[in-house]
Design a protein around this motif. Structure first.
Motif, short mmCIF file in Angstrom:
data_model
loop_
_atom_site.label_atom_id
_atom_site.label_comp_id
_atom_site.label_asym_id
_atom_site.label_seq_id
_atom_site.Cartn_x
_atom_site.Cartn_y
_atom_site.Cartn_z
N ALA A 288 1.34 8.35 8.32
CA ALA A 288 1.10 6.92 8.12
C ALA A 288 1.87 6.42 6.90
N GLY A 289 2.35 5.17 7.00
CA GLY A 289 3.05 4.57 5.86
C GLY A 289 4.46 5.08 5.67
N VAL A 290 5.01 5.73 6.69
CA VAL A 290 6.39 6.22 6.64
C VAL A 290 7.13 5.59 7.82
N ALA B 190 0.86 -1.19 0.00
CA ALA B 190 0.00 0.00 0.00
C ALA B 190 0.89 1.24 0.00
N ASP B 191 0.42 2.28 -0.66
CA ASP B 191 1.13 3.56 -0.64
C ASP B 191 0.87 4.26 0.69
N ALA B 192 1.86 5.02 1.18
CA ALA B 192 1.58 5.98 2.25
C ALA B 192 0.52 6.94 1.73
N PRO B 193 -0.45 7.38 2.57
CA PRO B 193 -1.49 8.30 2.09
C PRO B 193 -0.92 9.53 1.39
N VAL B 194 0.20 10.02 1.88
CA VAL B 194 0.77 11.22 1.28
C VAL B 194 1.32 10.92 -0.13
N VAL B 195 1.76 9.69 -0.34
CA VAL B 195 2.23 9.29 -1.69
C VAL B 195 1.03 9.19 -2.63
N TYR C 58 -7.67 14.58 7.61
CA TYR C 58 -7.78 13.66 8.75
C TYR C 58 -7.51 12.22 8.30
N ASP C 59 -6.64 11.53 9.03
CA ASP C 59 -6.29 10.14 8.70
C ASP C 59 -6.37 9.32 9.98
N THR C 60 -7.22 8.31 9.99
CA THR C 60 -7.39 7.50 11.20
C THR C 60 -6.08 6.81 11.60
N ASN C 61 -5.17 6.64 10.65
CA ASN C 61 -3.91 5.97 10.97
C ASN C 61 -2.85 6.90 11.57
N ASP C 62 -3.18 8.18 11.71
CA ASP C 62 -2.29 9.11 12.44
C ASP C 62 -3.18 10.08 13.20
N ASN C 63 -3.38 9.77 14.51
CA ASN C 63 -4.38 10.54 15.27
C ASN C 63 -3.99 12.00 15.50
N THR C 64 -2.72 12.40 15.25
CA THR C 64 -2.40 13.83 15.38
C THR C 64 -3.13 14.66 14.32
N THR C 65 -3.56 14.01 13.22
CA THR C 65 -4.26 14.77 12.17
C THR C 65 -5.63 15.26 12.65
N ALA C 66 -6.11 14.71 13.78
CA ALA C 66 -7.37 15.21 14.35
C ALA C 66 -7.22 16.62 14.90
N GLU D 10 4.97 -4.51 11.90
CA GLU D 10 3.85 -5.46 11.99
C GLU D 10 2.70 -5.11 11.05
N MET D 11 2.81 -4.00 10.31
CA MET D 11 1.67 -3.58 9.46
C MET D 11 1.36 -4.66 8.43
N PRO D 12 0.07 -5.02 8.29
CA PRO D 12 -0.27 -6.04 7.29
C PRO D 12 0.05 -5.61 5.87
N SER D 13 0.24 -4.30 5.64
CA SER D 13 0.53 -3.84 4.28
C SER D 13 1.99 -4.06 3.88
N LEU D 14 2.80 -4.63 4.77
CA LEU D 14 4.17 -4.96 4.38
C LEU D 14 4.25 -6.45 4.04
N SER D 15 4.81 -6.75 2.86
CA SER D 15 5.11 -8.14 2.55
C SER D 15 6.61 -8.20 2.36
N GLY D 16 7.15 -9.36 1.99
CA GLY D 16 8.59 -9.39 1.77
C GLY D 16 9.33 -9.94 2.96
#
Ligand SMILES: *[C@@H]1O[C@H](CO)[C@@H](O)[C@H](O)[C@H]1NC(C)=O
Ligand SMILES: *[C@@H]1O[C@H](CO)[C@@H](O)[C@H](O)[C@H]1NC(C)=O
Ligand SMILES: *[C@@H]1O[C@H](CO)[C@@H](O)[C@H](O)[C@H]1NC(C)=O
Ligand SMILES: *[C@@H]1O[C@H](CO)[C@@H](O)[C@H](O)[C@H]1NC(C)=O
Ligand SMILES: *[C@@H]1O[C@H](CO)[C@@H](O)[C@H](O)[C@H]1NC(C)=O
Ligand SMILES: *[C@@H]1O[C@H](CO)[C@@H](O)[C@H](O)[C@H]1NC(C)=O
Ligand SMILES: *[C@@H]1O[C@H](CO)[C@@H](O)[C@H](O)[C@H]1NC(C)=O
Ligand SMILES: *[C@@H]1O[C@H](CO)[C@@H](O)[C@H](O)[C@H]1NC(C)=O
Ligand SMILES: *[C@@H]1O[C@H](CO)[C@@H](O)[C@H](O)[C@H]1NC(C)=O
Ligand SMILES: *[C@@H]1O[C@H](CO)[C@@H](O)[C@H](O)[C@H]1NC(C)=O
Ligand SMILES: *[C@@H]1O[C@H](CO)[C@@H](O)[C@H](O)[C@H]1NC(C)=O
Ligand SMILES: *[C@@H]1O[C@H](CO)[C@@H](O)[C@H](O)[C@H]1NC(C)=O
Length: 549
Positions: free
Chosen positions: A227-229, A129-134, A261-269, A362-368
């Motif tokens: 998120a994603g970084v 998955a891409d980081a949201p900013v990407v 707002y991104d649920t994966n980074d609560n500081t964005t609230a 541990e993120m499920p979006s990482l494989s490899g």
């Protein structure tokens, strides 16, 4: 009917493409290219998007062996360019960053390229998955050209890594490019893309901007989702753009903040409604330096004269005289609390790093084939042992936010934040200025990137725009001198004001110059596929062995 018009459009696209290739006398010149210069070339039919991308790749092939800033190129960059050329032919070229080549620091997740952090043990870390900013950059039409080297795992400012080797300063090949986003700094300084991304836990967006005569924004805590970084510290991490001029910086910031707002980074609230959906490129127009009150932090300057400090002090003195001549008032801030060394005792990275990194791995979006914990990574021996990092990582592996020192330190940060707000209020300040680094960026092989002042913004979550402030006198190693940068720190959510100040100073001073080693034009190749760039780890100083803790 629809098919016919599409066919016609494709036909006319081919004609356009033929016209473009047969009548173009000069290929696209990527030196100091801006978003506007790319768009002008594209929309006037002078260059295709493929020409633009080929031009940057040719520069990378010519000059990256000297600066070693690139970890990998995006194998799809040319086919994306072809798709965008088709969109131009269809009259469908929309997006603030349409066909703008962008480089990502290699701690941002993007599908199709591994996220290595410059660490041998993460060479096989493959995000799905891409980081949201990407995603936001891609949605705006940007072409991710590739990934840049960084100080390994973004933990220091020397920009050397076990996978990518040592990145070299384009202005002085005996010096580091600052860091940790030093690959992005050296790459954008050498015009390998229009702009790039970086991350900043203490100094890392600002030190490479300073050392490569560039502009960067460290945004207010929460303004851009992280998120994603690859993380270090929940409290201190920020991500942002690094560019060659204020306008491109503002456009890049506009796109990067569009995640909101991104649920994966609560500081964005924390983002206030006044900072939602802002077009920061509007903020560079209007206004004036006249009447502004700018605080100058005396404690963030080293007045001991030396070849490494005097050029910085001279550049700051000159900047102060320019600002005063333009009608700004410089307020000398002398409180002893503004001492970067003592403020650094409130740094909480070591308590947060292990938990943050374990959560990332541990993120499920990482494989490899990446390790599953920080402990495992540091038991792999596939990383450099840098003296200034050794104790840090050792402590981090044994620490957590449950440590008894953590809560009082966070209170200390809260106190520092109040002290800073009081300085703004009691002096009626618009912004605070100081050199990013008290001395010139250090030589390759040094034990650490000493003398930097980034900690104040990192702990208080304050926004900073960094701008070029000058150059040291030329020497044999630095034909046009070593770049020097200034930070402009503001109150939370004051990015528009800071960009406005930066734009006015930039218009008055025009400090930035391209590095002379790469200021010539390059013959642009016609590529069938994106060439492979191999990171050069043969140039790692012997002071930094691969090892164990
Ligand atoms: C690797 O770096 C060394 C030292 O900087 C340099 O001499 C060499 O040309 C580089 N090799 C490649 C393949 O870029
Ligand atoms: C126009 O561009 C948008 C955004 O890139 C894309 O989603 C859409 O499919 C394009 N439309 C056509 C007709 O190509
Ligand atoms: C926000 O998320 C961090 C982890 O990313 C967590 O430690 C923290 O407790 C969360 N804060 C709130 C208020 O939910
Ligand atoms: C900052 O604090 C350090 C350590 O406490 C001290 O050695 C240094 O002299 C101080 N710097 C200034 C400018 O006061
Ligand atoms: C300082 O710079 C001067 C002039 O470039 C040079 O002659 C001198 O050797 C330098 N001193 C040191 C300690 O590097
Ligand atoms: C701070 O010190 C400078 C001299 O270094 C002095 O001119 C100035 O008045 C002082 N400012 C304050 C607010 O005390
Ligand atoms: C990326 O990671 C995958 C999965 O671990 C691996 O097979 C591949 O070789 C890696 N790519 C590079 C260029 O290292
Ligand atoms: C580190 O690796 C060694 C083998 O390479 C293993 O014996 C040891 O248990 C590992 N330690 C940790 C903390 O994972
Ligand atoms: C946290 O506690 C551990 C174990 O007592 C200690 O080794 C470590 O230094 C502490 N970390 C911090 C940041 O205080
Ligand atoms: C807050 O910081 C100020 C200035 O450094 C200091 O004098 C004061 O003791 C601190 N207060 C607390 C509660 O830490
Ligand atoms: C100030 O500069 C001098 C001369 O370069 C250096 O020896 C000293 O360590 C510096 N002090 C600080 C606090 O950076
Ligand atoms: C390139 O650098 C050389 C050496 O510093 C300088 O003489 C020349 O003017 C520069 N050219 C450009 C286009 O900046």
């Amino acid at each position: 009917m629809k098919t016919t018009s599409l066919l016609l459009a494709i036909l006319s696209f081919n004609i356009l493409a033929i016209a473009a290739t047969s009548f173009t006398s000069e290929p696209f010149d990527s030196r100091e290219a801006t978003i506007d210069s790319v768009h002008n070339a594209l929309y006037s039919g002078i260059s295709s998007c493929r020409d633009v991308v080929s031009s940057f790749i040719s520069r990378i092939e010519a000059f990256n062996p000297t600066v070693n800033a690139i970890i990998s190129l995006n194998p799809n960059a040319l086919s994306i360019a072809d798709r965008l050329d088709l969109q131009i032919a269809l009259g469908n070229s929309t997006g603030l960053l349409f066909c703008i080549p962008v480089l990502l620091k290699d701690n941002f997740d993007m599908v199709g390229m591994n996220t290595t952090g410059g660490c041998l043990d993460l060479a096989g870390n493959k995000p799905t998955a891409d980081a949201p900013v990407v995603t936001a950059l891609k949605n705006a039409g940007a072409i991710i050209l590739g990934k840049t080297n960084l100080h390994e795992l973004a933990l220091e400012g020397l920009s050397v890594s076990s996978l990518g080797g040592q990145t070299v300063n384009p202005y002085d090949h005996t010096r580091t490019p600052g860091g940790s986003s030093g690959g992005t700094g050296a790459a954008i300084g050498s015009s390998f893309a229009v702009f790039g991304t970086g991350t900043d836990t203490v100094n890392s967006l600002r030190s490479p901007a300073s050392a490569n005569s560039l502009f960067s924004v460290r945004p207010t805590r929460g303004l851009i989702s992280r998120a994603g970084v690859i993380p270090i510290s929940f409290t201190q991490d920020a991500i942002g753009p690094i560019a060659r001029n204020v306008k491109d910086l503002a456009v890049a910031l506009t796109v990067m903040t569009s995640v909101e707002y991104d649920t994966n980074d609560n500081t964005t609230a924390l983002i206030p409604t006044s900072s939602v959906g802002v077009d920061y490129s509007n903020s560079i127009y209007g206004g004036s330096l006249k009447g502004l009150r700018l605080g100058l932090l005396q404690g963030f300057v080293n007045r001991t004269a030396s070849n490494e400090t005097t050029p910085v002090n001279d550049a700051m003195d000159h900047m102060v005289s320019v600002l005063e001549a333009a009608g700004a008032t410089i307020v000398s801030i002398n409180e002893t609390v503004y001492n970067a060394t003592t403020i650094a005792t409130l740094d909480v990275q070591t308590s947060e790093y292990r938990q943050e990194m374990d959560a990332y791995l541990e993120m499920p979006s990482l494989s490899g084939t990446q390790p599953s914990t920080l402990n495992e990574l540091y038991n792999s021996s596939k990383f450099l042992v840098i003296p200034s990092q050794y104790n840090y990582v050792n402590t981090a592996l044994r620490s957590s936010t449950s440590n008894s020192s953590y809560a009082p330190t966070k209170l200390g940060i809260q106190n520092l934040t109040t002290v800073l707000r009081s300085t703004f209020s009691s002096n009626s300040l618009d912004a605070i200025i100081y050199p990013e680094q008290k001395n010139l960026v250090v030589k390759i092989g040094s034990p650490s990137q000493s003398g930097r002042n980034g900690i104040l913004a990192a702990l208080t979550g304050s926004p900073v725009v960094t701008i070029p402030a000058g150059f040291s006198p030329p020497t044999d190693d630095a034909p046009i001198g070593v770049p020097i940068g200034m930070e402009i720190l503001g109150q939370p959510w004051s990015e528009s004001k800071l960009l406005n100040i930066a734009a006015h100073i930039s218009d008055l001073t025009h400090v930035r110059r391209m590095p002379s080693f790469a200021n010539g034009s390059v013959e642009v190749s016609s590529y069938d596929t994106v060439p492979t760039i191999t990171p050069n780890a043969s140039n790692i100083p012997s002071a930094y062995p691969l090892g164990t803790l």
